[in-house]
Design an enzyme around this catalytic site. Structure first.
Site, mmCIF file in Angstrom:
data_model
loop_
_atom_site.group_PDB
_atom_site.id
_atom_site.type_symbol
_atom_site.label_atom_id
_atom_site.label_comp_id
_atom_site.label_asym_id
_atom_site.label_seq_id
_atom_site.Cartn_x
_atom_site.Cartn_y
_atom_site.Cartn_z
ATOM 1 N N ASP A 336 -29.022 -28.673 64.957
ATOM 2 C CA ASP A 336 -30.199 -27.553 65.803
ATOM 3 C C ASP A 336 -30.994 -26.446 64.147
ATOM 4 O OD1 ASP A 336 -31.886 -25.766 67.696
ATOM 5 O OD2 ASP A 336 -30.657 -23.992 66.598
ATOM 6 N N GLU A 371 -32.993 -30.836 62.618
ATOM 7 C CA GLU A 371 -34.056 -30.639 63.616
ATOM 8 C C GLU A 371 -34.741 -29.575 61.718
ATOM 9 O OE1 GLU A 371 -36.009 -27.676 66.121
ATOM 10 O OE2 GLU A 371 -33.970 -26.820 65.174
#
Length: 658
Positions: A336, A371
């Site tokens: 993330d 990401e």
């Protein structure tokens, strides 16, 4: 009082060694560290960690066993302007705890202090770390090691995936055990996915703001203890480790990899107004990026940012990743806000954590997915991660939606994304699978909502609809909401089919959001991170089984197309791809740049994808040869040979050369 033996400085955390437990804690700026042991009545006994090796404090407690509840009190300077916030009045979670007992509630006692250290002891309400026996009989378990070229990822939430499943025993719905239940294994096999990517399962907390609103953090992107498996997804919290391992083992036996979404960018301690649970009180200056005034660099939008360029914090992150692979047999990670991993503070593809992963003989072999952005300056780094990493490709997402829903991009831009986004990823020896192609993800509209809503509807999140992106590239087809005329419903179905074909038959690694294959809607909420309710849980009894079959057939078709599974860049004249206009001729420069949305894509010289994103039925002349439509666009025994496709508005079809 009994003193601890010196013990060993590695590995990090608390480890049972048969005759006792070895405790280690990294803190470069601490002056003294107390290990605090709690009995079943909550009585506390304190021991100084007696040894320090470099910046790791350590000690050995003889006769201690798994199940022991503990925490730390860390002594050092209180100097907020310099980034130091030591306060031994606050009991702290071991950052490497394998289990955490208790809830991170919103309470003033968790605040470490503003101008001066808060003098109140919070041990009575503080979560406790727990020593864990991590033994599990894996028998002959082996990682599936599915090649990237054949990988199809299914992104799912542990609870939301099965909580409403009528064929799963009620006692285990929404749990780790349900993931490995034969009903779910059969479903995954029916779909044809090769990797199950789970939203965070490391122990997380709900932000104080959400608790005050009566909401909770559902997605899990607010980590409290990164080494600890969250017990809330276990049918029996005392057996969480065993339940999760059993699920991974069952998935591996079915040939399905398990990828974890992991949050190595911030912690649940939020900003300076937030609670002190662990890192802030252990070594605030080392663990976080600190500004010159002592405040946090908030490159995550979550209040703080981990400093993954500090050697001690790099080792913490490195050991965390190894822990999930070694203990739980995880096959890969999706990181993330992964730009934080490479900040030094500017992004560097040779940053210390990237180098540690590359040089690790285990981590360098698992699937690594970034990401590739954060919210700080220079945070958008799509295409710039080191070669071991694949990356979420938001440009594929936007181009796919814009081509089919907004109809405002050229054939050339669409084809570039369809062909693996070589302009972004074809560098440093990277292959097409580096592009994680997605049309939707947990963050944003579901696929059904993309075709039913022009605007987000996030009022239930308590932020007056200010949260979530406004840049959705969606199209409600004339009616806002799930309802509409038969004409509207049919147009939406066509758009869904077109987006799924684009996702599942393009070059790169497709990622399917769980529920998209069933027609799941979140009623226009494009940021449902705090909605742990029927809005986000998959409603299996209302699932569109015809759509599920459509998706499963597309995935099966994908695995038959050499140009898609060989994971090699397409070259002109190599037989992998030809781009043709509606008359079966190569597109002109003008057609690439300004032509209407009609296109034929010939793959491996025998699979033909025909696309018509216009509002009119169009006759498309197929290339020479005998062409038959294939499932899911025709039956398996389709005898009809086609020379011209009467392409419906917003239509797609796939043919195979006889």
């Amino acid at each position: 009082m009994t003193k601890l033996a010196a013990g060993k400085p590695a590995p990090l955390g608390a480890h049972y060694e048969g005759n006792g437990v070895n405790f280690t804690l990294f803190s470069a700026n601490a002056e003294r560290v107390e290990l605090c042991i709690f009995d079943d009545e909550g009585n506390e006994q304190r021991y100084d960690l007696p040894a320090r090796s470099g910046d790791v404090w350590h000690g050995f407690l003889e006769k201690a066993r798994p199940g022991l509840r503990y925490g730390y009190r860390v002594h050092g300077p209180w100097d907020p302007a310099a980034g130091h916030r030591f306060n031994p009045n606050k009991l702290l979670i071991d950052p490497c705890a394998r289990r955490v007992d208790g809830d991170a509630i919103d309470h003033d006692l968790f605040h470490g202090g503003f101008d001066s250290a808060d003098p109140h002891n919070n041990a009575a309400i503080a979560p406790k770390s727990v020593v864990v026996n991590e033994a599990f009989d894996w028998e002959d378990d082996a990682p599936p090691r599915n090649p990237w070229g054949k990988t199809v990822i299914y992104e799912a939430h542990v609870k939301g995936l099965t909580y409403l499943h009528p064929d799963i025993p009620e006692a285990i719905r929404g749990t780790y055990r349900a993931l490995g239940h034969p009903v779910m294994i059969a479903y995954f096999k029916r779909l044809g996915i090769t990797a199950l990517e789970l939203l965070p399962v490391a122990h997380f907390a709900s932000e104080p703001r959400l608790q005050r609103l009566g909401l909770s953090n559902y997605w899990g992107y607010n980590p409290l203890a990164m080494f600890a498996l969250d017990p809330r997804y276990a049918s029996d919290p005392d057996r969480a480790l065993q339940e999760f391992c059993e699920a991974v083992k069952a998935l591996h036996q079915a040939g399905i990899e398990v990828i974890l979404d992991i949050v190595l960018n911030h912690s649940a301690e939020v900003d300076l107004e937030g609670p002190t649970f662990s890192l802030r009180g252990i070594d605030n200056r080392s663990y976080y990026w600190i500004r010159d005034n002592g405040d946090y660099a908030n490159w995550t939008g979550c209040g703080n940012t981990l400093n993954l360029s500090h050697p001690g914090v790099v080792e913490y992150a490195h050991q965390c990743l190894r822990h999930w692979v070694d203990t739980y047999h995880i096959d890969g990670f999706r990181f993330d806000l992964a730009t934080v991993m490479g900040r030094t503070p500017h992004f560097d593809p040779c940053a210390p954590l990237f180098e540690a992963i590359k040089n690790d003989p285990v981590l360098s072999t698992v699937k690594l997915i970034a990401e590739p952005w954060d919210v700080g300056e220079g945070g958008y780094q799509v295409g710039n991660f080191p070669p071991l990493f694949a990356e979420w490709n938001d440009q594929f997402r936007d181009a796919s939606r814009r081509f089919w829903l907004a109809k405002d991009i050229s054939l050339g831009r669409f084809a570039t994304r369809f062909a693996g986004s070589g302009d972004v990823f074809r560098r440093s020896g990277r292959l097409p699978a580096a592009s994680i192609n997605l049309v939707t993800a947990h963050d944003g509209f579901t696929l059904r909502d993309c075709v039913c809503f022009n605007h987000k509807h996030n009022e239930a999140n308590g932020e007056e609809n200010r949260d979530g992106t406004n840049n959705n590239h969606s199209n409600n087809h004339g009616t806002e909401g799930l309802g509409g005329s038969l004409y509207v419903i049919e147009r939406r179905r066509d758009s869904v089919h077109a987006l799924l074909v684009t996702l599942l038959l393009s070059q790169g690694t497709p990622m399917l959001l769980a529920g998209d294959e069933q027609g799941h809607s979140q009623h226009g909420n494009n940021n449902a991170y705090c909605q742990d309710n029927a809005l986000t849980w998959l409603d299996w009894e209302q699932a569109n089984d015809g759509l599920t079959t459509f998706v499963a057939t597309l995935i099966h078709l994908r695995q038959q197309v050499p140009a898609l599974i060989q994971n090699a860049w397409w070259e002109e004249g190599d037989g992998n791809v030809s781009w043709l206009n509606k008359d079966a001729r190569p597109l002109s420069v003008r057609e690439w740049e300004h032509g209407v949305g009609r296109l034929q894509i010939l793959l491996s010289d025998r699979f033909l994808i025909t696309l018509n994103n216009t509002d009119k039925v169009t006759e498309i002349v197929l290339p020479d040869g005998e062409w038959r439509a294939v499932p899911p666009f025709a039956g398996e025994d389709n005898p009809v040979v086609v020379a011209v496709w009467h392409g419906p508005a917003h239509g797609v079809c796939v043919f195979r050369r006889s």
